[in-house]
Design a protein around this motif. Sequence first.
Motif, PDB file in Angstrom:
ATOM      1  N   LEU A  35       0.820  -1.203   0.000  1.00 56.72           N
ATOM      2  CA  LEU A  35       0.000   0.000   0.000  1.00 56.72           C
ATOM      3  C   LEU A  35       0.862   1.264   0.000  1.00 56.72           C
ATOM      4  CD1 LEU A  35      -3.064   0.258  -0.042  1.00 56.72           C
ATOM      5  CD2 LEU A  35      -3.026   0.574   2.429  1.00 56.72           C
ATOM      6  N   GLY A  36       1.919   1.270   0.798  1.00 55.11           N
ATOM      7  CA  GLY A  36       2.782   2.444   0.865  1.00 55.11           C
ATOM      8  C   GLY A  36       3.513   2.706  -0.434  1.00 55.11           C
ATOM      9  N   LEU A  39       1.159   4.384  -2.872  1.00 57.05           N
ATOM     10  CA  LEU A  39       0.939   5.802  -2.577  1.00 57.05           C
ATOM     11  C   LEU A  39       2.162   6.635  -2.926  1.00 57.05           C
ATOM     12  CD1 LEU A  39      -0.845   8.040  -1.460  1.00 57.05           C
ATOM     13  CD2 LEU A  39      -0.009   7.481   0.827  1.00 57.05           C
ATOM     14  N   ASP A  53       5.148  12.869   5.072  1.00 53.85           N
ATOM     15  CA  ASP A  53       4.225  11.765   5.311  1.00 53.85           C
ATOM     16  C   ASP A  53       3.581  11.998   6.674  1.00 53.85           C
ATOM     17  OD1 ASP A  53       2.829   9.417   5.388  1.00 53.85           O
ATOM     18  OD2 ASP A  53       4.569   8.088   5.342  1.00 53.85           O
ATOM     19  N   ALA A  61       4.895   4.004   3.778  1.00 60.45           N
ATOM     20  CA  ALA A  61       4.973   4.808   2.555  1.00 60.45           C
ATOM     21  C   ALA A  61       6.211   5.690   2.535  1.00 60.45           C
ATOM     22  CB  ALA A  61       3.718   5.676   2.419  1.00 60.45           C
ATOM     23  N   SER A 118      -0.467  10.580   3.091  1.00 61.10           N
ATOM     24  CA  SER A 118      -0.779   9.805   4.286  1.00 61.10           C
ATOM     25  C   SER A 118      -1.354   8.464   3.868  1.00 61.10           C
ATOM     26  CB  SER A 118      -1.763  10.545   5.192  1.00 61.10           C
ATOM     27  OG  SER A 118      -1.949   9.821   6.397  1.00 61.10           O
ATOM     28  N   CYS A 119      -0.777   7.401   4.399  1.00 58.46           N
ATOM     29  CA  CYS A 119      -1.188   6.039   4.077  1.00 58.46           C
ATOM     30  C   CYS A 119      -1.890   5.450   5.293  1.00 58.46           C
ATOM     31  CB  CYS A 119       0.039   5.209   3.698  1.00 58.46           C
ATOM     32  SG  CYS A 119      -0.341   3.522   3.191  1.00 58.46           S
ATOM     33  N   ALA A 148      -4.145   7.383   0.907  1.00 61.85           N
ATOM     34  CA  ALA A 148      -4.698   6.041   0.773  1.00 61.85           C
ATOM     35  C   ALA A 148      -5.430   5.746   2.077  1.00 61.85           C
ATOM     36  CB  ALA A 148      -3.600   5.015   0.518  1.00 61.85           C
ATOM     37  N   ASN A 149      -6.747   5.607   2.004  1.00 59.62           N
ATOM     38  CA  ASN A 149      -7.558   5.426   3.205  1.00 59.62           C
ATOM     39  C   ASN A 149      -8.572   4.308   3.004  1.00 59.62           C
ATOM     40  OD1 ASN A 149      -6.471   7.574   4.833  1.00 59.62           O
ATOM     41  ND2 ASN A 149      -7.559   9.026   3.518  1.00 59.62           N
ATOM     42  N   TYR A 265      -9.661   0.327  -0.571  1.00 58.97           N
ATOM     43  CA  TYR A 265      -9.213   1.629  -0.087  1.00 58.97           C
ATOM     44  C   TYR A 265      -9.446   2.675  -1.173  1.00 58.97           C
ATOM     45  CZ  TYR A 265      -4.924   0.923  -2.872  1.00 58.97           C
ATOM     46  OH  TYR A 265      -4.030   0.713  -3.901  1.00 58.97           O
ATOM     47  N   LEU A 267      -7.739   5.616  -3.152  1.00 56.90           N
ATOM     48  CA  LEU A 267      -6.500   6.287  -3.517  1.00 56.90           C
ATOM     49  C   LEU A 267      -6.871   7.650  -4.090  1.00 56.90           C
ATOM     50  CD1 LEU A 267      -3.387   6.121  -3.800  1.00 56.90           C
ATOM     51  CD2 LEU A 267      -3.769   5.270  -6.128  1.00 56.90           C
TER      52      LEU A 267
END
Length: 274
Positions: A35-36, A39, A53, A61, A118-119, A148-149, A265, A267
């Motif tokens: 995921l990181g 992002l 970050d 990330a 922000s991841c 990314a949430n 999530y 993006l």
Amino acid sequence: MTTAPSDDSALKAKHRAMWALGDYPAVAAEVIPELGTVLAGAVAAGPGVRLLDVGAGSGNAAIPAALAGADVVASDLTPELLDVGRALAEQRGAKLTWEQADAEALPYADASFDAVMSCVGVMFAPHHQPAADELVRVCRPGGTIGLANWTPQGFIGQMFAVLKPYAAPPPPGAQPPPLWGSEEHVTALFGDRVTDVVAQRRTVRVDRFATAEEFRDFFKATYGPTIAVYRNIADQPDKVAALDEALAELGRRNDLGRGAMDWEYLLYTARRAG
């Protein structure tokens, strides 16, 4: 600088302590490692980019962004996570700065970063508007904001819905973290201060767990919010048993086969207007 409400010190201390519970770096490294990297790529981290970050945790990330050549500051409310991140960065040969900071009152000058990301971090700040205001404030005009949430509809959003009946009541004014995974909510937070918005609902494949029970037991041991909820009901064995079954059922309901799951999530990328 946007400032968090003055009576928030106890709430922030509670948040710091929650994320120090268990082993969140294991979640980041073993469950959602890609995921990181996604992002960092989305915000075009690379040479010549000064990047912040927010809610960096142990650098899921931030470290990939630094390895891509960006000048990275990794900030988080919980110093224990930053300590793990420093060690991980050293192991991987990444050079970046680690600083304790509150997402709702960042200690950085206006327009001081080319990119802010922000991841699954800023989403856990209790007051969404001040946090969004800070992301915009520290990003230079024309710079990139990338998030990314977890979405409300996705696996982690579902998990928080399962946990809610067993959790302590949220403090007044605190908003649910998965709202940050709603494009409409994020659009309202940023308003006309951003342009060139790209919002995509994506999934990350999670195949760390062979069974639903293994997922449940891992999150009971490592994930701060889950640990906090179990502590809240520790003296009520019937509720503990009910939550055990509810989390296992969540895992079974999302099992694509052999324990694999897709966690949704949002993006989100945009440029600061001005």
